[in-house]
Design a protein around this motif. Structure first.
Motif, PDB file in Angstrom:
ATOM      1  N   CYS A  83       0.861  -1.183   0.000  1.00 53.78           N
ATOM      2  CA  CYS A  83       0.000   0.000   0.000  1.00 53.78           C
ATOM      3  C   CYS A  83       0.900   1.236   0.000  1.00 53.78           C
ATOM      4  CB  CYS A  83      -0.907   0.030   1.228  1.00 53.78           C
ATOM      5  SG  CYS A  83      -2.102  -1.315   1.296  1.00 53.78           S
ATOM      6  N   TYR A  84       0.659   2.156  -0.910  1.00 56.20           N
ATOM      7  CA  TYR A  84       1.531   3.312  -1.075  1.00 56.20           C
ATOM      8  C   TYR A  84       0.764   4.580  -0.730  1.00 56.20           C
ATOM      9  CZ  TYR A  84       4.366  -0.124  -3.496  1.00 56.20           C
ATOM     10  OH  TYR A  84       5.095  -1.256  -3.792  1.00 56.20           O
ATOM     11  N   LYS A  85       1.279   5.294   0.255  1.00 55.04           N
ATOM     12  CA  LYS A  85       0.613   6.507   0.707  1.00 55.04           C
ATOM     13  C   LYS A  85       0.646   7.565  -0.388  1.00 55.04           C
ATOM     14  CE  LYS A  85       0.490   9.816   4.526  1.00 55.04           C
ATOM     15  NZ  LYS A  85       1.108  10.236   5.807  1.00 55.04           N
ATOM     16  N   LEU A  86      -0.510   8.183  -0.616  1.00 55.48           N
ATOM     17  CA  LEU A  86      -0.612   9.228  -1.626  1.00 55.48           C
ATOM     18  C   LEU A  86      -0.253  10.585  -1.028  1.00 55.48           C
ATOM     19  CD1 LEU A  86      -3.991   8.220  -3.333  1.00 55.48           C
ATOM     20  CD2 LEU A  86      -1.676   7.755  -4.177  1.00 55.48           C
ATOM     21  N   PRO A  87       0.537  11.393  -1.730  1.00 46.98           N
ATOM     22  CA  PRO A  87       0.790  12.762  -1.268  1.00 46.98           C
ATOM     23  C   PRO A  87      -0.522  13.529  -1.154  1.00 46.98           C
ATOM     24  CG  PRO A  87       2.304  12.157  -3.036  1.00 46.98           C
ATOM     25  CD  PRO A  87       1.268  11.071  -2.966  1.00 46.98           C
ATOM     26  N   ASP A  88      -0.536  14.530  -0.296  1.00 49.47           N
ATOM     27  CA  ASP A  88      -1.776  15.261  -0.037  1.00 49.47           C
ATOM     28  C   ASP A  88      -2.380  15.874  -1.295  1.00 49.47           C
ATOM     29  OD1 ASP A  88      -1.566  14.640   2.624  1.00 49.47           O
ATOM     30  OD2 ASP A  88      -0.627  16.550   3.199  1.00 49.47           O
ATOM     31  N   HIS A  89      -1.533  16.252  -2.267  1.00 49.00           N
ATOM     32  CA  HIS A  89      -2.052  16.931  -3.457  1.00 49.00           C
ATOM     33  C   HIS A  89      -2.520  15.958  -4.535  1.00 49.00           C
ATOM     34  CE1 HIS A  89       2.216  16.216  -4.368  1.00 49.00           C
ATOM     35  NE2 HIS A  89       1.847  16.166  -5.630  1.00 49.00           N
ATOM     36  N   MET A  90      -2.373  14.644  -4.293  1.00 47.67           N
ATOM     37  CA  MET A  90      -2.857  13.662  -5.254  1.00 47.67           C
ATOM     38  C   MET A  90      -4.239  13.165  -4.852  1.00 47.67           C
ATOM     39  SD  MET A  90       0.315  11.196  -6.435  1.00 47.67           S
ATOM     40  CE  MET A  90      -0.821  10.019  -7.212  1.00 47.67           C
ATOM     41  N   SER A  91      -5.123  13.033  -5.829  1.00 44.19           N
ATOM     42  CA  SER A  91      -6.489  12.591  -5.559  1.00 44.19           C
ATOM     43  C   SER A  91      -6.577  11.070  -5.532  1.00 44.19           C
ATOM     44  CB  SER A  91      -7.440  13.138  -6.634  1.00 44.19           C
ATOM     45  OG  SER A  91      -7.152  12.542  -7.897  1.00 44.19           O
ATOM     46  N   LEU A  92      -7.659  10.565  -4.992  1.00 44.22           N
ATOM     47  CA  LEU A  92      -7.905   9.121  -4.995  1.00 44.22           C
ATOM     48  C   LEU A  92      -8.141   8.619  -6.418  1.00 44.22           C
ATOM     49  CD1 LEU A  92     -10.130   8.913  -1.802  1.00 44.22           C
ATOM     50  CD2 LEU A  92      -7.942   7.735  -2.112  1.00 44.22           C
ATOM     51  N   GLU A  93      -8.709   9.487  -7.267  1.00 42.10           N
ATOM     52  CA  GLU A  93      -8.880   9.112  -8.668  1.00 42.10           C
ATOM     53  C   GLU A  93      -7.521   8.880  -9.323  1.00 42.10           C
ATOM     54  OE1 GLU A  93     -12.602  11.206  -7.480  1.00 42.10           O
ATOM     55  OE2 GLU A  93     -10.469  11.587  -7.209  1.00 42.10           O
ATOM     56  N   GLU A  94      -6.584   9.765  -9.066  1.00 41.17           N
ATOM     57  CA  GLU A  94      -5.228   9.575  -9.587  1.00 41.17           C
ATOM     58  C   GLU A  94      -4.605   8.316  -8.993  1.00 41.17           C
ATOM     59  OE1 GLU A  94      -3.218  13.848 -10.378  1.00 41.17           O
ATOM     60  OE2 GLU A  94      -4.115  13.630  -8.389  1.00 41.17           O
ATOM     61  N   GLY A  95      -4.905   8.059  -7.731  1.00 39.92           N
ATOM     62  CA  GLY A  95      -4.378   6.865  -7.074  1.00 39.92           C
ATOM     63  C   GLY A  95      -4.814   5.581  -7.754  1.00 39.92           C
ATOM     64  N   ALA A  96      -6.041   5.556  -8.268  1.00 37.00           N
ATOM     65  CA  ALA A  96      -6.534   4.356  -8.957  1.00 37.00           C
ATOM     66  C   ALA A  96      -5.835   4.146 -10.290  1.00 37.00           C
ATOM     67  CB  ALA A  96      -8.045   4.463  -9.169  1.00 37.00           C
ATOM     68  N   LEU A  97      -5.258   5.211 -10.858  1.00 34.84           N
ATOM     69  CA  LEU A  97      -4.547   5.100 -12.140  1.00 34.84           C
ATOM     70  C   LEU A  97      -3.085   4.686 -11.963  1.00 34.84           C
ATOM     71  CD1 LEU A  97      -5.698   5.746 -15.033  1.00 34.84           C
ATOM     72  CD2 LEU A  97      -7.115   6.556 -13.154  1.00 34.84           C
ATOM     73  N   ILE A  98      -2.634   4.563 -10.714  1.00 34.88           N
ATOM     74  CA  ILE A  98      -1.244   4.168 -10.476  1.00 34.88           C
ATOM     75  C   ILE A  98      -1.011   2.725 -10.918  1.00 34.88           C
ATOM     76  CG2 ILE A  98       0.516   3.762  -8.691  1.00 34.88           C
ATOM     77  CD1 ILE A  98       0.077   6.701  -9.402  1.00 34.88           C
ATOM     78  N   GLU A  99      -2.025   1.876 -10.827  1.00 36.22           N
ATOM     79  CA  GLU A  99      -1.825   0.481 -11.249  1.00 36.22           C
ATOM     80  C   GLU A  99      -1.494   0.382 -12.739  1.00 36.22           C
ATOM     81  OE1 GLU A  99      -2.454  -3.692 -12.402  1.00 36.22           O
ATOM     82  OE2 GLU A  99      -3.388  -1.876 -13.225  1.00 36.22           O
ATOM     83  N   PRO A 100      -2.307   0.914 -13.661  1.00 35.39           N
ATOM     84  CA  PRO A 100      -1.916   0.834 -15.069  1.00 35.39           C
ATOM     85  C   PRO A 100      -0.647   1.613 -15.372  1.00 35.39           C
ATOM     86  CG  PRO A 100      -3.893   2.179 -14.813  1.00 35.39           C
ATOM     87  CD  PRO A 100      -3.661   1.501 -13.506  1.00 35.39           C
ATOM     88  N   LEU A 101      -0.408   2.713 -14.654  1.00 35.78           N
ATOM     89  CA  LEU A 101       0.835   3.446 -14.858  1.00 35.78           C
ATOM     90  C   LEU A 101       2.035   2.589 -14.456  1.00 35.78           C
ATOM     91  CD1 LEU A 101       2.470   5.913 -15.603  1.00 35.78           C
ATOM     92  CD2 LEU A 101       1.955   6.891 -13.347  1.00 35.78           C
ATOM     93  N   SER A 102       1.904   1.799 -13.409  1.00 38.25           N
ATOM     94  CA  SER A 102       2.992   0.914 -12.987  1.00 38.25           C
ATOM     95  C   SER A 102       3.273  -0.154 -14.032  1.00 38.25           C
ATOM     96  CB  SER A 102       2.653   0.263 -11.640  1.00 38.25           C
ATOM     97  OG  SER A 102       2.522   1.233 -10.627  1.00 38.25           O
ATOM     98  N   VAL A 103       2.216  -0.642 -14.693  1.00 37.39           N
ATOM     99  CA  VAL A 103       2.401  -1.575 -15.804  1.00 37.39           C
ATOM    100  C   VAL A 103       3.250  -0.915 -16.887  1.00 37.39           C
ATOM    101  CG1 VAL A 103       1.235  -2.838 -17.663  1.00 37.39           C
ATOM    102  CG2 VAL A 103       0.266  -2.833 -15.355  1.00 37.39           C
ATOM    103  N   ALA A 104       2.929   0.336 -17.214  1.00 37.90           N
ATOM    104  CA  ALA A 104       3.673   1.070 -18.237  1.00 37.90           C
ATOM    105  C   ALA A 104       5.107   1.337 -17.800  1.00 37.90           C
ATOM    106  CB  ALA A 104       2.953   2.381 -18.563  1.00 37.90           C
ATOM    107  N   VAL A 105       5.300   1.686 -16.555  1.00 36.30           N
ATOM    108  CA  VAL A 105       6.650   1.906 -16.026  1.00 36.30           C
ATOM    109  C   VAL A 105       7.490   0.652 -16.209  1.00 36.30           C
ATOM    110  CG1 VAL A 105       7.979   2.184 -13.884  1.00 36.30           C
ATOM    111  CG2 VAL A 105       6.086   3.748 -14.388  1.00 36.30           C
ATOM    112  N   HIS A 106       6.912  -0.505 -15.882  1.00 37.77           N
ATOM    113  CA  HIS A 106       7.657  -1.759 -16.002  1.00 37.77           C
ATOM    114  C   HIS A 106       8.006  -2.054 -17.465  1.00 37.77           C
ATOM    115  CE1 HIS A 106       9.182  -5.504 -14.392  1.00 37.77           C
ATOM    116  NE2 HIS A 106       8.559  -6.166 -15.351  1.00 37.77           N
ATOM    117  N   ILE A 107       7.061  -1.831 -18.358  1.00 45.87           N
ATOM    118  CA  ILE A 107       7.303  -2.071 -19.782  1.00 45.87           C
ATOM    119  C   ILE A 107       8.446  -1.190 -20.281  1.00 45.87           C
ATOM    120  CG2 ILE A 107       6.346  -1.780 -22.100  1.00 45.87           C
ATOM    121  CD1 ILE A 107       3.602  -2.549 -20.933  1.00 45.87           C
ATOM    122  N   VAL A 108       8.395   0.093 -19.953  1.00 43.97           N
ATOM    123  CA  VAL A 108       9.410   1.021 -20.447  1.00 43.97           C
ATOM    124  C   VAL A 108      10.766   0.732 -19.809  1.00 43.97           C
ATOM    125  CG1 VAL A 108      10.052   3.456 -20.699  1.00 43.97           C
ATOM    126  CG2 VAL A 108       7.670   2.759 -20.986  1.00 43.97           C
TER     127      VAL A 108
END
Length: 361
Positions: A143-168
Motif C-alpha cells: 500500500c503506497y501513501k498518496l501525497p496530499d495533493h494527489m487525488s484518490l482518482e489519480e491513485g486508482a490510475l497508479i496500477e496501469p501506470l505501474s504496468v507502463a513503467v515496467h514495460i518502459v
C-alpha cells in the motif's frame, strides 16, 4: 441490484458468478492476516481489460473462474485499520494498492522479480478475490501513501501506470531515443508518457482508432500513425518514411497484443534495437523470426510490475512529470459497476472509474 439497504451491510462486493453473470453480495469484512496487514476502505477502482475479459468469457488462458469471484484490481482507498506491526501507515491515510502479493521466499522473489512468482496471489485472478468491495486487505508494503495533493482518482490510475513503467524499464529507453508504441489504449498511452518522462525524443503512437490517435497526440506522443491493410514490411516502410525513423526505431513497445502490430513492429525496429511485448493477445502468433535474427533484435516480455515500479509511478504523478487525470473518461457509482464493464467492452472512452460504496449511500 445494489440499493440503499447496503448501509446495513458489512462488505458489499461486486461478484462475478460465471461469464456474463454478476451480482452484489454482502461478504464478511476481511480479517487482517498478519500484524503487518492493513484494511483499506476502497474508494476508486479503474476497470482493466482483464476484468472485462473475465466478466465476458469467464477465463483468461489457464485462469478460469470456477467459483464466485470479486472483480477489480486498480484501486485506491483510505486505511481503516492497521495491524500492530504496521509502522508506515495509520488510519485515515489515503493509499493506492499494489494488488498482487508474492510468496517472498522463492528464487524469483529473492532475486527481485516477484512479479514472476508462481505463488502470486493477484486480485481478481482466479481463485483470488478482487478489490470491487467496500473493504480489502493487503500487507503494509503493498500500500503506497498518496501525497496530499494527489487525488484518490489519480491513485486508482497508479496500477496501469505501474504496468507502463515496467514495460518502459524493460525496454531500457534512453534520453534521445526514438520509441514506437503500438496500441493507444490506457497502457499504450501511459507507455508514451513514461517514455517521454525517461527522455525519449520521438514517440510514435500507432492505432487503428483515429479518436485514440488524436488523444495520443495531445497527451504524450510526438507523432501518430494509422496502419493500413498492407503486408507488415510495407506498413513498416511507410511508417519509417513518414516519421523519419531511418533504419528504424530504437525501441518498439507492443501494447496491443494484435498479431499485425507484432509483425509490423519487428520490421520497424532498427538493427540492434529493442522490442518489448507488453500486450497480450492470441496465445500463439505468426512471428517474423528471420527479421528478428538478422537484425539481432533484443526481444523482451513484460508482465505486470516489479520492485520499485509502483513507487516510481507515484513519484512521476506527484511531481507532475506524468498526468493521469486526462485519461479518466467517466466515473460511475458502485451500484452501476456493470455499466462500466459494458462501456469498456464497447471501447468507449479511455479509463472508467467506479466509486466506493459510501459514495452510493
Amino acid at each position: 441490484m445494489f440499493s440503499s439497504s447496503a448501509k446495513a451491510q458489512q462488505n458489499p462486493s461486486f461478484v462475478l458468478e460465471k461469464a456474463n453473470h454478476v451480482k452484489y453480495e454482502d461478504r464478511p469484512v476481511p480479517e487482517l492476516k498478519s500484524d503487518s496487514d492493513v484494511l483499506v476502505n476502497i474508494k476508486q477502482t479503474g476497470i482493466c481489460g482483464s476484468d472485462v475479459h473475465y466478466w465476458h468469457s469467464g477465463a483468461i488462458g489457464s485462469f478460469v473462474v470456477r467459483a464466485p469471484m470479486v472483480l477489480g484490481h486498480e484501486s485506491s482507498g483510505i486505511v481503516s485499520k492497521v495491524g500492530s506491526a504496521v509502522k508506515s501507515l495509520k488510519e485515515g491515510d489515503r493509499v493506492c494498492l499494489e494488488p498482487g502479493v508474492p510468496c517472498r521466499s522463492c528464487d524469483q522473489c529473492k532475486s527481485g522479480h516477484y512479479n514472476l512468482c508462481n505463488e502470486m496471489a493477484f486480485a481478481a485472478t482466479p481463485p483470488f478475490d478482487g478489490t470491487l468491495a467496500k473493504y480489502y486487505t493487503l500487507p503494509e508494503d503493498f500500500c503506497y501513501k498518496l501525497p496530499d495533493h494527489m487525488s484518490l482518482e489519480e491513485g486508482a490510475l497508479i496500477e496501469p501506470l505501474s504496468v507502463a513503467v515496467h514495460i518502459v524499464k524493460q525496454s531500457n529507453v534512453r534520453p534521445g531515443n526514438s520509441v514506437v508504441v503500438f496500441g493507444a489504449g490506457p497502457v499504450g498511452l501511459l507507455c508514451c508518457a513514461v517514455a517521454k518522462a525517461f527522455g525519449a525524443a520521438k514517440i510514435i503512437s500507432v492505432d487503428i482508432n483515429q479518436e485514440r490517435l488524436d488523444f495520443a497526440g495531445t497527451y504524450a506522443a510526438t507523432g501518430m500513425f494509422m496502419p493500413s491493410k498492407t503486408p507488415a514490411p510495407e506498413t513498416a516502410a511507410r511508417m519509417k518514411q513518414e516519421h523519419d525513423l531511418g533504419d528504424g526505431a530504437d525501441v518498439i513497445i507492443d501494447a496491443s497484443g494484435a498479431e499485425p502490430s507484432i509483425q509490423t513492429a519487428v520490421h520497424v525496429v532498427r538493427p540492434g534495437g529493442t522490442y518489448v511485448q507488453g500486450g497480450m493477445g492470441k496465445p500463439e502468433v505468426t512471428f517474423p523470426i528471420t527479421e528478428m535474427c538478422v537484425k539481432e533484435v533484443n526481444v523482451r516480455g513484460s508482465f505486470r510490475y516489479g520492485s520499485g515500479d509502483y513507487r516510481l509511478a507515484v513519484e512521476l504523478v506527484s511531481t507532475g512529470k506524468i498526468g493521469v487525470k486526462e485519461l479518466i473518461s467517466k466515473k460511475v457509482k458502485f451500484g452501476d459497476a456493470e455499466e462500466a464493464f459494458h462501456d469498456v467492452k464497447a471501447g468507449k472512452g479511455i479509463k472508467i472509474l467506479i466509486g466506493g460504496v459510501e459514495d452510493e449511500i
